[in-house]
Design an enzyme around this catalytic site. Structure first.
Site, PDB file in Angstrom:
ATOM      1  N   HIS A 134     -14.268   4.547  13.628  1.00 12.49           N
ATOM      2  CA  HIS A 134     -12.837   4.261  13.682  1.00 12.49           C
ATOM      3  C   HIS A 134     -12.745   2.540  13.296  1.00 12.49           C
ATOM      4  O   HIS A 134     -11.446   2.435  13.508  1.00 12.49           O
ATOM      5  CB  HIS A 134     -13.398   4.056  15.649  1.00 12.49           C
ATOM      6  CG  HIS A 134     -13.450   4.960  16.639  1.00 12.49           C
ATOM      7  ND1 HIS A 134     -12.303   5.418  16.946  1.00 12.49           N
ATOM      8  CD2 HIS A 134     -14.786   5.740  17.072  1.00 12.49           C
ATOM      9  CE1 HIS A 134     -12.713   6.715  17.952  1.00 12.49           C
ATOM     10  NE2 HIS A 134     -14.299   6.427  18.255  1.00 12.49           N
ATOM     11  N   GLY A 145     -21.169   4.977  22.366  1.00 10.29           N
ATOM     12  CA  GLY A 145     -21.121   3.801  21.583  1.00 10.29           C
ATOM     13  C   GLY A 145     -19.769   3.519  22.331  1.00 10.29           C
ATOM     14  O   GLY A 145     -18.710   4.843  22.552  1.00 10.29           O
ATOM     15  N   CYS A 164     -15.101  11.947  22.064  1.00 11.52           N
ATOM     16  CA  CYS A 164     -14.804  10.128  21.611  1.00 11.52           C
ATOM     17  C   CYS A 164     -14.254   9.968  23.280  1.00 11.52           C
ATOM     18  O   CYS A 164     -13.476  10.878  23.756  1.00 11.52           O
ATOM     19  CB  CYS A 164     -14.031  11.023  20.044  1.00 11.52           C
ATOM     20  SG  CYS A 164     -13.497   8.901  20.542  1.00 11.52           S
ATOM     21  N   LEU A 165     -14.272   8.901  23.594  1.00  6.66           N
ATOM     22  CA  LEU A 165     -13.462   8.757  25.034  1.00  6.66           C
ATOM     23  C   LEU A 165     -12.168   7.983  24.284  1.00  6.66           C
ATOM     24  O   LEU A 165     -11.559   7.967  25.672  1.00  6.66           O
ATOM     25  CB  LEU A 165     -14.429   6.881  24.721  1.00  6.66           C
ATOM     26  CG  LEU A 165     -15.715   7.047  25.787  1.00  6.66           C
ATOM     27  CD1 LEU A 165     -16.418   6.068  25.315  1.00  6.66           C
ATOM     28  CD2 LEU A 165     -16.349   8.084  26.641  1.00  6.66           C
ATOM     29  N   HIS A 178     -19.351   8.007  13.895  1.00  9.33           N
ATOM     30  CA  HIS A 178     -18.343   8.073  14.178  1.00  9.33           C
ATOM     31  C   HIS A 178     -17.655   6.497  14.684  1.00  9.33           C
ATOM     32  O   HIS A 178     -16.344   6.293  14.723  1.00  9.33           O
ATOM     33  CB  HIS A 178     -18.912   9.051  15.846  1.00  9.33           C
ATOM     34  CG  HIS A 178     -17.726   9.231  16.631  1.00  9.33           C
ATOM     35  ND1 HIS A 178     -17.578  10.376  17.480  1.00  9.33           N
ATOM     36  CD2 HIS A 178     -16.958   7.621  17.542  1.00  9.33           C
ATOM     37  CE1 HIS A 178     -16.117   9.900  18.343  1.00  9.33           C
ATOM     38  NE2 HIS A 178     -16.545   8.934  17.914  1.00  9.33           N
ATOM     39  N   GLU A 179     -18.668   5.703  15.058  1.00  9.98           N
ATOM     40  CA  GLU A 179     -17.331   4.332  15.611  1.00  9.98           C
ATOM     41  C   GLU A 179     -17.573   4.081  13.927  1.00  9.98           C
ATOM     42  O   GLU A 179     -16.783   2.785  14.481  1.00  9.98           O
ATOM     43  CB  GLU A 179     -19.053   3.364  16.057  1.00  9.98           C
ATOM     44  CG  GLU A 179     -19.189   4.205  17.581  1.00  9.98           C
ATOM     45  CD  GLU A 179     -18.714   4.736  18.592  1.00  9.98           C
ATOM     46  OE1 GLU A 179     -17.660   4.077  18.023  1.00  9.98           O
ATOM     47  OE2 GLU A 179     -18.996   5.532  18.828  1.00  9.98           O
ATOM     48  N   GLN A 231     -11.286   1.104  19.497  1.00  7.43           N
ATOM     49  CA  GLN A 231     -10.561   1.728  21.163  1.00  7.43           C
ATOM     50  C   GLN A 231      -9.845   0.749  21.698  1.00  7.43           C
ATOM     51  O   GLN A 231      -9.475   1.235  22.992  1.00  7.43           O
ATOM     52  CB  GLN A 231     -11.626   2.329  21.256  1.00  7.43           C
ATOM     53  CG  GLN A 231     -12.514   3.492  20.823  1.00  7.43           C
ATOM     54  CD  GLN A 231     -13.271   4.176  21.057  1.00  7.43           C
ATOM     55  OE1 GLN A 231     -14.777   3.717  20.204  1.00  7.43           O
ATOM     56  NE2 GLN A 231     -13.512   5.357  21.838  1.00  7.43           N
TER      57      GLN A 231
HETATM   58  O1  GNR Z   1     -19.670   8.918  24.029  1.00  5.18           O
HETATM   59  C1  GNR Z   1     -19.623   9.149  22.839  1.00  5.18           C
HETATM   60  N1  GNR Z   1     -20.493  10.270  22.377  1.00  5.18           N
HETATM   61  C2  GNR Z   1     -20.335  10.612  21.531  1.00  5.18           C
HETATM   62  C3  GNR Z   1     -21.254  12.177  21.219  1.00  5.18           C
HETATM   63  C4  GNR Z   1     -21.341  12.673  20.693  1.00  5.18           C
HETATM   64  C5  GNR Z   1     -21.225  12.146  18.717  1.00  5.18           C
HETATM   65  C6  GNR Z   1     -19.943  10.812  19.074  1.00  5.18           C
HETATM   66  C7  GNR Z   1     -20.226  10.000  20.487  1.00  5.18           C
HETATM   67  S1  GNR Z   1     -19.244   8.566  20.085  1.00  5.18           S
HETATM   68  C8  GNR Z   1     -18.722   9.001  22.090  1.00  5.18           C
HETATM   69  C9  GNR Z   1     -17.964   7.751  22.293  1.00  5.18           C
HETATM   70  C10 GNR Z   1     -16.996   6.966  21.696  1.00  5.18           C
HETATM   71  O2  GNR Z   1     -15.715   7.590  21.387  1.00  5.18           O
HETATM   72  N2  GNR Z   1     -16.968   6.091  20.315  1.00  5.18           N
HETATM   73  O3  GNR Z   1     -16.112   6.188  19.499  1.00  5.18           O
HETATM   74 NI    NI Z   2     -15.076   7.451  19.870  1.00  3.93          NI
END
Ligand code: GNR
Ligand code: NI
Length: 167
Positions: free
Chosen positions: A137, A46, A91-92, A133-134, A51
């Site tokens: 952000h 995601g 999270c990236l 999660h997204e 980001q």
């Molecule tokens: O790549 C991602 N893997 C992930 C794994 C578990 C819960 C949430 C995520 S999202 C993350 C990519 C990211 O940072 N999205 O904002």
């Molecule tokens: Ni993230």
């Protein structure tokens, strides 16, 4: 298409509140396409526009094994959330850190897709977690903010140290 640079925690810009998209036009479709390329290259499941330092309410997600089920969510709104479930998240924008977070187990979300059509989606499991999660952000929230102060401090120190070592 273009791969966009991803901002890393604790960069202040990750705390920006994203604005609603007025219309799903060619510029938004280009953003979706660039975000998808960035997410696939990372690789991640995601990516929120926040980001890549674009503060509009746009998310891309692909949790499929074959990386061929792209979901684009514009102006997403969760209108139902049930239960609680804990799952390890990464999270990236916080590379190399994986910690458990408790979130709603099942959600229903409304959004516009890349064609500007209104869509309703029920999600649970990894997809449900990823959408939440997204969407955090877009509110300027990073998953580490659910962790203890001590853990947040340690994560900040670790990422700052890593930054120093790679410069
Ligand atoms: O790549 C991602 N893997 C992930 C794994 C578990 C819960 C949430 C995520 S999202 C993350 C990519 C990211 O940072 N999205 O904002
Ligand atoms: Ni993230």
């Amino acid at each position: 298409m273009a791969i966009l640079p991803i901002i890393h925690y604790p960069d202040e810009r990750l705390h920006t509140h994203a604005k609603p998209v007025a219309a799903v036009d060619d510029a938004i479709r280009r953003l979706i396409s660039d975000m998808a390329e960035t997410m696939y290259a990372a690789p991640g499941i995601g990516l929120a526009a926040t980001q890549v330092d674009v503060h509009q309410r746009v998310i891309v997600i692909d949790i499929s094994e074959n990386r061929d089920q792209l979901l684009a969510l514009v102006n997403p709104v969760i209108f139902k959330a049930e239960g609680r479930a804990e799952r390890e998240e990464g999270c990236l924008s916080v590379p190399g850190i994986y910690e458990p977070v408790i979130r709603a187990a099942r959600i229903s979300v409304n959004f516009l897709n890349g064609e500007g059509k209104e869509v309703t989606l029920d999600a649970e499991g990894l997809l449900g977690v990823c959408i939440q999660h997204e969407m955090d952000h877009l509110e300027g929230k990073v998953f580490v903010e659910y962790l203890s102060r001590l853990k947040q401090t340690r994560i900040k120190q670790k990422l700052k140290k890593r930054l120093r070592e790679t410069m």
